[in-house]
Write a protein that holds these residues in place. Sequence first.
Motif, PDB file in Angstrom:
ATOM      1  N   LEU A  45       0.841  -1.230   0.133  1.00  0.00           N
ATOM      2  CA  LEU A  45      -0.042   0.125  -0.112  1.00  0.00           C
ATOM      3  C   LEU A  45       0.787   1.163   0.010  1.00  0.00           C
ATOM      4  O   LEU A  45       0.225   2.420   0.165  1.00  0.00           O
ATOM      5  N   VAL A  46       2.084   0.933   0.051  1.00  0.00           N
ATOM      6  CA  VAL A  46       3.008   2.266   0.160  1.00  0.00           C
ATOM      7  C   VAL A  46       3.570   2.464  -1.359  1.00  0.00           C
ATOM      8  O   VAL A  46       4.239   1.875  -1.657  1.00  0.00           O
ATOM      9  N   PRO A  47       3.334   3.729  -1.801  1.00  0.00           N
ATOM     10  CA  PRO A  47       3.789   3.999  -3.353  1.00  0.00           C
ATOM     11  C   PRO A  47       5.165   4.427  -3.254  1.00  0.00           C
ATOM     12  O   PRO A  47       5.695   4.960  -1.944  1.00  0.00           O
ATOM     13  N   PRO A  48       6.229   4.600  -4.064  1.00  0.00           N
ATOM     14  CA  PRO A  48       7.306   5.312  -4.034  1.00  0.00           C
ATOM     15  C   PRO A  48       7.207   6.704  -3.645  1.00  0.00           C
ATOM     16  O   PRO A  48       6.193   7.400  -3.886  1.00  0.00           O
ATOM     17  N   ALA A  49       8.286   7.173  -2.788  1.00  0.00           N
ATOM     18  CA  ALA A  49       8.351   8.717  -2.630  1.00  0.00           C
ATOM     19  C   ALA A  49       7.941   9.679  -4.021  1.00  0.00           C
ATOM     20  O   ALA A  49       8.528   9.254  -4.979  1.00  0.00           O
ATOM     21  N   THR A  50       7.482  10.675  -3.790  1.00  0.00           N
ATOM     22  CA  THR A  50       7.152  11.569  -4.669  1.00  0.00           C
ATOM     23  C   THR A  50       8.214  12.661  -4.624  1.00  0.00           C
ATOM     24  O   THR A  50       8.026  13.572  -5.304  1.00  0.00           O
ATOM     25  N   ARG A  51       8.841  12.915  -3.614  1.00  0.00           N
ATOM     26  CA  ARG A  51       9.968  14.010  -3.450  1.00  0.00           C
ATOM     27  C   ARG A  51      11.143  13.612  -2.612  1.00  0.00           C
ATOM     28  O   ARG A  51      11.143  12.510  -1.906  1.00  0.00           O
ATOM     29  N   ASP A  52      12.210  14.581  -3.015  1.00  0.00           N
ATOM     30  CA  ASP A  52      13.414  14.133  -2.358  1.00  0.00           C
ATOM     31  C   ASP A  52      13.312  14.402  -0.687  1.00  0.00           C
ATOM     32  O   ASP A  52      12.543  15.302  -0.453  1.00  0.00           O
ATOM     33  N   GLY A  53      13.944  13.534   0.045  1.00  0.00           N
ATOM     34  CA  GLY A  53      13.529  13.931   1.601  1.00  0.00           C
ATOM     35  C   GLY A  53      12.379  13.206   2.183  1.00  0.00           C
ATOM     36  O   GLY A  53      11.957  14.120   3.299  1.00  0.00           O
ATOM     37  N   ALA A  54      11.546  12.710   1.256  1.00  0.00           N
ATOM     38  CA  ALA A  54      10.513  12.258   2.129  1.00  0.00           C
ATOM     39  C   ALA A  54      10.553  11.420   3.225  1.00  0.00           C
ATOM     40  O   ALA A  54      11.627  10.541   3.462  1.00  0.00           O
ATOM     41  N   VAL A  55       9.554  11.407   4.141  1.00  0.00           N
ATOM     42  CA  VAL A  55       9.647  10.639   5.359  1.00  0.00           C
ATOM     43  C   VAL A  55       8.550   9.544   5.575  1.00  0.00           C
ATOM     44  O   VAL A  55       7.527  10.026   5.290  1.00  0.00           O
ATOM     45  N   LEU A  56       8.528   8.389   5.818  1.00  0.00           N
ATOM     46  CA  LEU A  56       7.749   7.491   6.379  1.00  0.00           C
ATOM     47  C   LEU A  56       7.913   7.277   7.728  1.00  0.00           C
ATOM     48  O   LEU A  56       9.015   6.906   8.387  1.00  0.00           O
ATOM     49  N   VAL A  57       7.134   7.637   8.766  1.00  0.00           N
ATOM     50  CA  VAL A  57       6.855   7.462  10.052  1.00  0.00           C
ATOM     51  C   VAL A  57       6.145   6.262  10.357  1.00  0.00           C
ATOM     52  O   VAL A  57       4.961   5.926   9.860  1.00  0.00           O
ATOM     53  N   ASP A  58       6.906   5.228  11.130  1.00  0.00           N
ATOM     54  CA  ASP A  58       6.023   3.637  11.224  1.00  0.00           C
ATOM     55  C   ASP A  58       5.900   3.729  12.892  1.00  0.00           C
ATOM     56  O   ASP A  58       6.765   3.623  13.594  1.00  0.00           O
ATOM     57  N   LEU A  59       4.723   3.833  13.120  1.00  0.00           N
ATOM     58  CA  LEU A  59       4.207   4.016  14.355  1.00  0.00           C
ATOM     59  C   LEU A  59       4.107   2.654  15.020  1.00  0.00           C
ATOM     60  O   LEU A  59       3.551   1.768  14.525  1.00  0.00           O
ATOM     61  N   GLY A  60       4.735   2.348  16.233  1.00  0.00           N
ATOM     62  CA  GLY A  60       4.777   0.957  16.803  1.00  0.00           C
ATOM     63  C   GLY A  60       5.556   0.226  15.853  1.00  0.00           C
ATOM     64  O   GLY A  60       4.945  -0.936  15.421  1.00  0.00           O
TER      65      GLY A  60
END
Length: 236
Positions: free
Chosen positions: A41-56
């Motif tokens: 469900l996670v697509p490739p990032a669309t900008r430089d410096g993109a952040v994914l926060v993974d809670l728990g």
Amino acid sequence: MHTSTRARNDIRHYDDLADEWWRPDGRLRGLRWLAEARSTLVPPATRDGAVLVDLGCGGGLLAPHLSGLGYAHVGVDLTGSALAQAVAHGVRAVRGDVLRVPLADACADVVVAGELLEHVADPRAVVAEACRLLRPDGLLVLDTINATALARVTVRLLERVPGGPPRGIHDPNLFVPPRVLVEECLRNGVTLRVRGIRPRIAETLRFAVTRRGSVRFVPTRTTAVLYQGIGVRTPL
Ligand SMILES: C[S@@+](CC[C@H](N)C(=O)[O-])C[C@H]1O[C@@H](n2cnc3c(N)ncnc32)[C@H](O)[C@@H]1O
């Protein structure tokens, strides 16, 4: 060696399981299978410096599936032993409570809450935190266990499978109806769509017999046991 003397949903279960996160035939392998399903469900990032926060984030099981997608993978968890495993797999660890995440508003392109909401006393507060962290147009991805009789029975059985998750790691009273998450997302500017997921039957049977290999999860019509949610934050 894990003892089952812990109270239901005691977070110290995860310290007992610290060596199990990445062990191929470990007691948390089901979480690895679910992480793979979540990652679709996670697509490739669309900008430089993109952040994914993974809670728990636990031991960081999502990490290998994010490789090449272009995110800095930031994991938030209260369990230090799990975070140590996550760091070893490239996750930037933040030790903290998902009810009060020590990160700035709108810092994340994607927020993930995988197999977390069924472990917290106030899932609405976690959803509000997840939405707070999202940038406008940011993506929320979650999966959890429904508050149904079928889910209770399924988890009860699962916790009795030798080599499976330990007894008492779940508290069925904390299981979460999708309606609660959809409502809370809406209140926080995110339209959440949910869909059920289930393990592939043939792979489950093969695993039950051989205790080897992995099991893929696929979408299904019913959300009665496990479900995923995906939503986009409305631009301000
Ligand atoms: C079932 S595990 C899921 C881990 C990971 N998301 C995965 O799917 O592999 C639940 C995780 O949530 C963490 N957790 C539970 N309550 C928490 C809280 N209030 N704040 C931060 N982490 C929490 C636990 O330490 C554990 O690592």
